[in-house]
Every structure is written in structure tokens, then in C-alpha cells.
Design an enzyme around this catalytic site. Sequence first.
Site, PDB file in Angstrom:
ATOM      1  N   GLU A  80      51.211  78.392  73.154  1.00  0.00           N
ATOM      2  CA  GLU A  80      52.125  77.804  72.166  1.00  0.00           C
ATOM      3  C   GLU A  80      51.371  76.806  71.294  1.00  0.00           C
ATOM      4  OE1 GLU A  80      55.417  78.365  71.085  1.00  0.00           O
ATOM      5  OE2 GLU A  80      54.683  76.838  69.710  1.00  0.00           O
ATOM      6  N   ASP A 102      57.007  84.451  64.765  1.00  0.00           N
ATOM      7  CA  ASP A 102      57.578  83.838  63.545  1.00  0.00           C
ATOM      8  C   ASP A 102      57.417  84.787  62.361  1.00  0.00           C
ATOM      9  OD1 ASP A 102      58.394  81.341  64.543  1.00  0.00           O
ATOM     10  OD2 ASP A 102      56.349  80.560  64.451  1.00  0.00           O
ATOM     11  N   LYS A 157      58.091  84.175  53.325  1.00  0.00           N
ATOM     12  CA  LYS A 157      57.540  84.078  51.963  1.00  0.00           C
ATOM     13  C   LYS A 157      56.173  84.751  51.889  1.00  0.00           C
ATOM     14  CE  LYS A 157      59.895  79.803  50.877  1.00  0.00           C
ATOM     15  NZ  LYS A 157      59.850  78.382  51.152  1.00  0.00           N
ATOM     16  N   ASP A 209      63.075  91.219  65.755  1.00  0.00           N
ATOM     17  CA  ASP A 209      64.296  91.626  65.043  1.00  0.00           C
ATOM     18  C   ASP A 209      64.025  91.695  63.530  1.00  0.00           C
ATOM     19  OD1 ASP A 209      63.955  88.935  64.661  1.00  0.00           O
ATOM     20  OD2 ASP A 209      65.995  88.347  65.180  1.00  0.00           O
TER      21      ASP A 209
HETATM   22  C1  LIG Z   1      60.156  82.623  66.745  1.00  0.00           C
HETATM   23  S1  LIG Z   1      59.437  81.739  68.065  1.00  0.00           S
HETATM   24  C2  LIG Z   1      59.769  82.842  69.443  1.00  0.00           C
HETATM   25  C3  LIG Z   1      59.785  82.126  70.761  1.00  0.00           C
HETATM   26  C4  LIG Z   1      59.996  83.015  71.986  1.00  0.00           C
HETATM   27  N1  LIG Z   1      58.884  83.937  72.162  1.00  0.00           N
HETATM   28  C5  LIG Z   1      61.299  83.757  71.899  1.00  0.00           C
HETATM   29  O1  LIG Z   1      61.279  84.989  71.760  1.00  0.00           O
HETATM   30  O2  LIG Z   1      62.359  83.108  72.001  1.00  0.00           O
HETATM   31  C6  LIG Z   1      57.673  81.963  67.837  1.00  0.00           C
HETATM   32  C7  LIG Z   1      56.841  80.948  68.566  1.00  0.00           C
HETATM   33  O3  LIG Z   1      55.460  81.237  68.385  1.00  0.00           O
HETATM   34  C8  LIG Z   1      54.749  80.015  68.186  1.00  0.00           C
HETATM   35  N2  LIG Z   1      53.505  80.345  67.450  1.00  0.00           N
HETATM   36  C9  LIG Z   1      53.420  80.721  66.157  1.00  0.00           C
HETATM   37  N3  LIG Z   1      52.135  80.955  65.805  1.00  0.00           N
HETATM   38  C10 LIG Z   1      51.394  80.722  66.922  1.00  0.00           C
HETATM   39  C11 LIG Z   1      50.002  80.792  67.195  1.00  0.00           C
HETATM   40  N4  LIG Z   1      49.125  81.170  66.264  1.00  0.00           N
HETATM   41  N5  LIG Z   1      49.572  80.480  68.452  1.00  0.00           N
HETATM   42  C12 LIG Z   1      50.459  80.099  69.412  1.00  0.00           C
HETATM   43  N6  LIG Z   1      51.790  80.019  69.190  1.00  0.00           N
HETATM   44  C13 LIG Z   1      52.262  80.325  67.978  1.00  0.00           C
HETATM   45  C14 LIG Z   1      55.730  79.162  67.408  1.00  0.00           C
HETATM   46  O4  LIG Z   1      55.431  77.786  67.464  1.00  0.00           O
HETATM   47  C15 LIG Z   1      57.055  79.533  68.078  1.00  0.00           C
HETATM   48  O5  LIG Z   1      57.337  78.695  69.164  1.00  0.00           O
END
Ligand SMILES: C[S@@+](CC[C@H](N)C(=O)[O-])C[C@H]1O[C@@H](n2cnc3c(N)ncnc32)[C@H](O)[C@@H]1O
Length: 201
Positions: free
Chosen positions: A57, A106, A110, A142
Amino acid sequence: MRIRQHVNPNQLHFARFRGERPPLDDRQVEVEIGCAEAQFLFERAAQDPSRLYVGLEIREDLVTLVNKRARALNAPVHAVFCQAQIHATEIFPEGSVDRVFVNFPDPWFKRRHHDRRMVDDTLADGISHMLRPGGDLFVQSDVWDLALDSMTTFDPDERFDNVAGEWTFWRAGNPYGVRSWREQNAEETGLPIWRILYRRR
Ligand SMILES: C[S@@+](CC[C@H](N)C(=O)[O-])C[C@H]1O[C@@H](n2cnc3c(N)ncnc32)[C@H](O)[C@@H]1O
């Protein structure tokens, strides 16, 4: 505690690894990349506490929160503060992981932010390094664009086999018996979810 919603993974200060490595031993290891609060991993741990569950994370506050909760519950869950693309190979020895989950990365909708998306060839290198031969890689989203991006990354990659067949989504639902927070949310609000299951060659 106030937790930032998003951080830009391309910021320079993420380049150096400052996290705490997971306590790897002879247990099986499951990894969720981008674990947020790690609902998925805590539920996996409740199903089978004999394994080690590692969440990668980039939001440091969440890492602290997850590790505090793990200690309070005495759960075999360990979050690692990192930029997953850059640090995956530093965190895990080759072939040391049994399953990798990429749950709902994520979207960075954009266009000018597309280079912040997590699933790319560098992440594929990290996953193929950590995953043992025969190990699972499960990706779900999704967001159609992201699901397609993931397929475009992993399907042509000779290190991974798409279990459902080339360029085919996994239609049998999530086979792991627990849901991530985003997954639960998407299912409860009726959003479509695209899933892909790969096996490391
Ligand atoms: C949309 S959330 C999904 C969280 C969880 N996997 C779920 O399905 O509920 C995406 C997570 O990935 C983390 N994240 C994004 N880019 C990352 C990276 N390069 N390395 C580690 N974590 C990352 C974000 O901070 C966020 O907590």
C-alpha cells in the site's frame, strides 16, 4: 485519523523503499497489491490463519492502521508501505509468493493521470518475480478500461496463462470466498465486475 484519498505514485519521494519487510518464513504467502484497509486480507486470514497475508500500500496512514489492527486481532496480516511497481522485487525473494490479488486498482480517469495507473509492464515484472510457478494472479475491477488494460498487460506475457482461455474473462465469480471493500461495494450497488485469473508458468 484523516486518511488521504489519493497519492500520486510517480512522486519522487516514493522512489526509495522506506517500508518494513514482511516476516517471511515457511508459511504460504498471499499478497494484495493496493490493499487499502485490507478487508480482503483480514477475511482471508480468518478463513485460514496458517498463511501470511501481505498487503502492499502506498498510503502510509493506511499501512499503520492495518498493522495496528493486525496486532490487536493477532492476525497474520502485514501491510508494507511501498510503491508496488518500484519495490515489489525488493520486498519479496523470487518465487516466494503463492497468490497475488490486484483488487480494484485506482482508475485515475483523467487522461493526463493515466500514467499513475498501477497495472503496467513494470508491475507485471514484479508479480512474475514474486509468484512461484503455478501460483495464482487474480485481477478484478468494476472499470472496463482497467480490466481491459490488465488483460492487455498480462495476456500477451508468456510468464502468465489465462486460466479461462486467452483474452477471456473469468466468469465463475470470485473463487476465494471473501470480498475486498470495493468489491463488496460494487456488488451491493449492482456494478458489473470484470475478473481475470492467471497462473504463473
Ligand atoms: C481503489 S483502492 C482498492 C482497495 C482494495 N484493494 C479494495 O478492493 O477495496 C486502490 C488502492 O491501491 C493503492 N495504490 C495505488 N497505487 C499504488 C501503488 N503504486 N503501490 C501500492 N499501492 C497503490 C491506493 O492507495 C488504494 O488504497
